[in-house]
Scaffold this active site. Structure first.
Site: not given
Ligand code: NAD
Ligand code: DAU
Length: 340
Positions: A12, A33, A83, A150, A153-154, A189, A205, A207, A273
């Site tokens: 992004i 970065d 992130a 994740y 933490s966000k 992703k 795959p 989930y 997941r």
């Protein structure tokens, strides 16, 4: 206007830099970065020679480096993308997530406060709200119920950023976007993974039962919304950014198979997941009302453009799928069983 963009070599952030440098001749950008597995300077080849762009390789957790960068190149605003962004990796290995997403955000906020930066835009996610039951859509006052390392933490970094507004009057704006897709997305992703596997004729795959719902937002629509929030958002406020396109995963996968000319025999339903949020749904009414932004790219068009990009950029895909990616793929998918 001078911007510090963190994580600008990722999916992004690089789309944001390409958009801003291409459309705003008065903006200069410094991209800080670390170039983790997800950072890729190939994503920024088209701006590399632009005199309004510069790049510094470094870690946002490195206080001395962050302070030096801001001292040598004072900025008007910080747009903070950097992130660890992948839920599955955060489950396999939570520590880097907490380092970058929490300590890194803290380091930037401290530096911004000391240098009295005029705006700090913290790029966050709808995942902080957790799973949203039908028929609701979360607005910005919806309770935070993050389910993965994740998203926790966000959520933590959102609250820390907002506390810097309340306590120190640092002009913070937080945006929370839904699932992005588009060119240059790392094939860990859902959408880029399914496209690249389908193009290679490999199993896809899925989930659990494939009925988890995500709201899909084309990456350029997200970047335009961030720009709108940067320019017109109110200090201390949160803005949701959704794509107004809720789809169960299996439907996304079927569309990709159809568009790539592959059969559904490639689908594998595999072990779910852990802690998998069932449904995300956002109300973006606030950013639409206050800034005039709305999503422009319909999913049917966006997914076609995205598939075309992956077909035309097989070299990019092959390079990012070599090396570390193979280890990650074996770790994340190797022990998942086919469940039906
Ligand atoms: P990405 O994984 O593609 O890119 C992350 C970038 O951050 C990489 O270039 C990486 O090198 C850099 N980075 C990581 N750790 C760093 C550190 N310690 N110091 C400096 N740089 C570091 O991520 P993305 O998908 O582009 O997401 C960008 C931001 O948007 C993240 O904050 C994410 O939480 C948020 N977000 C993503 C989505 C999505 O669907 N991808 C949706 C909503 C919000
Ligand atoms: O909602 C915004 C968030 O979207 C961002 O904050 C995150 O940075 C981004 O990674 C994304 O998180 P998700 O977990 O929703 O995205 P992911 O692409 O990993 O998964 C999307 C859905 O697809 C989710 O329900 C899990 C499922 N999935 C994913 C993968 C990688 C599969 O079924 N199979 C897969 O192999």
């Amino acid at each position: 206007m001078r911007l510090l963009v963190t994580g600008g070599a990722g999916f992004i952030g690089s789309a944001f830099i390409r958009l801003v440098l291409g459309t705003n001749p008065s903006v200069s950008i410094l991209n800080l970065d670390k170039l983790t597995y997800a950072g890729n300077l190939e994503n920024l080849e088209c701006v590399a020679g632009n005199p309004r762009y510069r790049f510094v390789r470094g870690d946002i957790c490195d206080t001395a480096l962050v302070n030096r960068v801001l001292e040598e190149w004072p900025v008007d605003a910080i747009v903070h993308f950097a992130a660890e962004s992948h839920v599955d990796r955060s489950i396999l290995s939570p520590e880097p997530v907490f380092e970058t997403n929490l300590r890194g955000t803290f380091t930037l906020l401290e530096a911004a406060r000391r240098r009295r930066v005029q705006r700090f835009l913290h790029v966050s996610t709808d995942e902080v709200y957790g799973s949203i039951p039908e028929p609701y859509a979360a607005d910005e006052s919806y309770p935070l119920r993050p389910a993965s390392p994740y998203s926790a933490s966000k959520a933590g970094s959102d609250l820390l950023a907002l506390s810097y507004f309340t306590t120190y009057r640092l002009p913070v704006v937080v945006t929370r976007a839904s699932n992005n897709y588009g060119p240059y997305q790392f094939p860990e992703k859902l959408i880029p993974l399914m496209i690249s596997n389908a193009l290679e004729g490999k199993p896809l795959p899925v989930y659990g039962d494939g009925m988890n719902v995500r709201d899909w937002l084309y990456v350029d629509d997200h970047c335009r919304a961030i720009l709108a929030a940067l320019e017109k958002g109110r200090e201390g406020e949160v803005y949701n950014i959704g794509g107004n396109c809720s789809l169960p995963n299996i439907e996304v996968v079927r569309k990709i198979l159809k568009a790539t000319g592959r059969g559904e025999d490639l689908i594998r339903f595999v072990t779910d997941r852990p802690g998998h949020d069932r449904r995300y749904a956002l109300s973006s009414e606030k950013i639409m009302r206050e800034t005039g932004w709305s999503p422009q790219v319909a999913f049917e068009n966006g997914i076609q453009q995205t598939i075309a990009w992956y077909q035309e950029n097989a070299g990019w895909v092959a390079r990012v799928k070599s090396g570390e990616y193979q280890n990650y793929y074996a770790l994340n998918y190797g022990s998942r069983e086919e469940i039906r």
